[in-house]
Design a protein around this motif. Structure first.
Motif, PDB file in Angstrom:
ATOM      1  N   SER A 120     -42.017 -47.633 -10.362  1.00 23.48           N
ATOM      2  CA  SER A 120     -41.858 -46.202 -10.179  1.00 23.48           C
ATOM      3  C   SER A 120     -42.124 -45.534 -11.519  1.00 23.48           C
ATOM      4  CB  SER A 120     -40.444 -45.889  -9.692  1.00 23.48           C
ATOM      5  OG  SER A 120     -40.258 -44.497  -9.645  1.00 23.48           O
ATOM      6  N   VAL A 121     -43.078 -44.645 -11.542  1.00 24.55           N
ATOM      7  CA  VAL A 121     -43.428 -43.941 -12.770  1.00 24.55           C
ATOM      8  C   VAL A 121     -43.357 -42.453 -12.494  1.00 24.55           C
ATOM      9  CG1 VAL A 121     -45.213 -43.539 -14.496  1.00 24.55           C
ATOM     10  CG2 VAL A 121     -44.952 -45.809 -13.477  1.00 24.55           C
ATOM     11  N   GLN A 122     -42.636 -41.773 -13.363  1.00 20.23           N
ATOM     12  CA  GLN A 122     -42.558 -40.327 -13.242  1.00 20.23           C
ATOM     13  C   GLN A 122     -42.958 -39.740 -14.575  1.00 20.23           C
ATOM     14  OE1 GLN A 122     -38.701 -38.823 -12.252  1.00 20.23           O
ATOM     15  NE2 GLN A 122     -39.442 -36.775 -11.869  1.00 20.23           N
ATOM     16  N   ARG A 123     -43.938 -38.844 -14.536  1.00 21.88           N
ATOM     17  CA  ARG A 123     -44.394 -38.221 -15.769  1.00 21.88           C
ATOM     18  C   ARG A 123     -43.989 -36.759 -15.756  1.00 21.88           C
ATOM     19  NH1 ARG A 123     -49.957 -41.046 -17.503  1.00 21.88           N
ATOM     20  NH2 ARG A 123     -49.454 -43.052 -16.608  1.00 21.88           N
ATOM     21  N   ILE A 124     -43.424 -36.343 -16.872  1.00 18.10           N
ATOM     22  CA  ILE A 124     -43.063 -34.930 -16.998  1.00 18.10           C
ATOM     23  C   ILE A 124     -43.614 -34.426 -18.321  1.00 18.10           C
ATOM     24  CG2 ILE A 124     -40.993 -35.128 -15.562  1.00 18.10           C
ATOM     25  CD1 ILE A 124     -39.330 -35.241 -18.087  1.00 18.10           C
ATOM     26  N   ASN A 125     -43.899 -33.165 -18.344  1.00 23.59           N
ATOM     27  CA  ASN A 125     -44.421 -32.575 -19.566  1.00 23.59           C
ATOM     28  C   ASN A 125     -43.370 -31.671 -20.194  1.00 23.59           C
ATOM     29  OD1 ASN A 125     -44.495 -30.111 -18.217  1.00 23.59           O
ATOM     30  ND2 ASN A 125     -46.613 -30.434 -17.547  1.00 23.59           N
ATOM     31  N   THR A 126     -43.689 -31.106 -21.317  1.00 26.09           N
ATOM     32  CA  THR A 126     -42.715 -30.286 -22.046  1.00 26.09           C
ATOM     33  C   THR A 126     -42.340 -29.024 -21.265  1.00 26.09           C
ATOM     34  OG1 THR A 126     -44.521 -29.249 -23.278  1.00 26.09           O
ATOM     35  CG2 THR A 126     -43.398 -31.099 -24.318  1.00 26.09           C
ATOM     36  N   GLU A 128     -41.935 -28.738 -18.025  1.00 23.30           N
ATOM     37  CA  GLU A 128     -40.923 -29.094 -17.028  1.00 23.30           C
ATOM     38  C   GLU A 128     -39.560 -29.318 -17.689  1.00 23.30           C
ATOM     39  OE1 GLU A 128     -43.016 -31.473 -13.468  1.00 23.30           O
ATOM     40  OE2 GLU A 128     -43.406 -32.314 -15.465  1.00 23.30           O
ATOM     41  N   PHE A 139     -34.481 -42.711 -14.058  1.00 22.02           N
ATOM     42  CA  PHE A 139     -35.670 -43.547 -14.130  1.00 22.02           C
ATOM     43  C   PHE A 139     -35.377 -44.847 -13.417  1.00 22.02           C
ATOM     44  CE2 PHE A 139     -35.772 -40.768 -17.796  1.00 22.02           C
ATOM     45  CZ  PHE A 139     -37.046 -40.247 -17.721  1.00 22.02           C
TER      46      PHE A 139
END
Length: 141
Positions: A120-126, A128, A139
């Motif tokens: 499971s991969v979750q990417r968030i940016n600054t 968000e 995670f």
């Protein structure tokens, strides 16, 4: 008549006991295997280096003592009699045999998620992160 022969049969075994020490330092050696060759009889020395074998048929035996890091010791023709215990104290010499070199090699492996190994991969940016200050992100592996 039966009572007279029974005690004779009961005394046809003996006991072997003693201690195991390091020959150089005289420290007791726990965990030493002490066996009578040609039999299924054996024992390991306790924390104080003491061992005890019981119910040994009367006779003559070769006593072998061994543990990793020490030379094996063979005491030949130890006589076991009925009645008093036979006391045999053993001293083992340390074995300074050098082991072969071990080489540890590391490599950087990249793990790719596949159907067999789901990740499971979750990417968030600054942006968000700024829009959800104090949010609890979880995670999963």
């Amino acid at each position: 008549m039966l009572l007279a022969t029974f005690p004779t049969l009961a005394q046809s075994t003996g006991v072997l006991t003693g201690t195991v020490r390091d020959r150089k330092t005289q420290e007791s050696l726990p965990g030493v295997t002490v066996i009578l060759e040609g039999t299924n009889l054996g024992a390991a020395s306790d924390a104080e280096g003491r061992y005890r074998l019981t119910d040994i048929p009367v006779g003559s035996y070769n006593v072998r003592a061994s543990i990793i890091g020490y030379d094996m010791l063979l005491r030949a023709n130890v006589v076991i009699t009925s009645g008093n215990a036979s006391i045999i104290n053993l001293e083992l010499s340390s074995n300074t045999q050098q082991l072969a070199e071990v080489e540890v090699v590391g490599s950087r492996a990249i793990r790719v998620a596949t159907a067999e190994t789901p990740l499971s991969v979750q990417r968030i940016n600054t942006e968000e992160i700024k829009s959800n200050p104090g949010a609890i992100l979880t995670f999963q592996k």
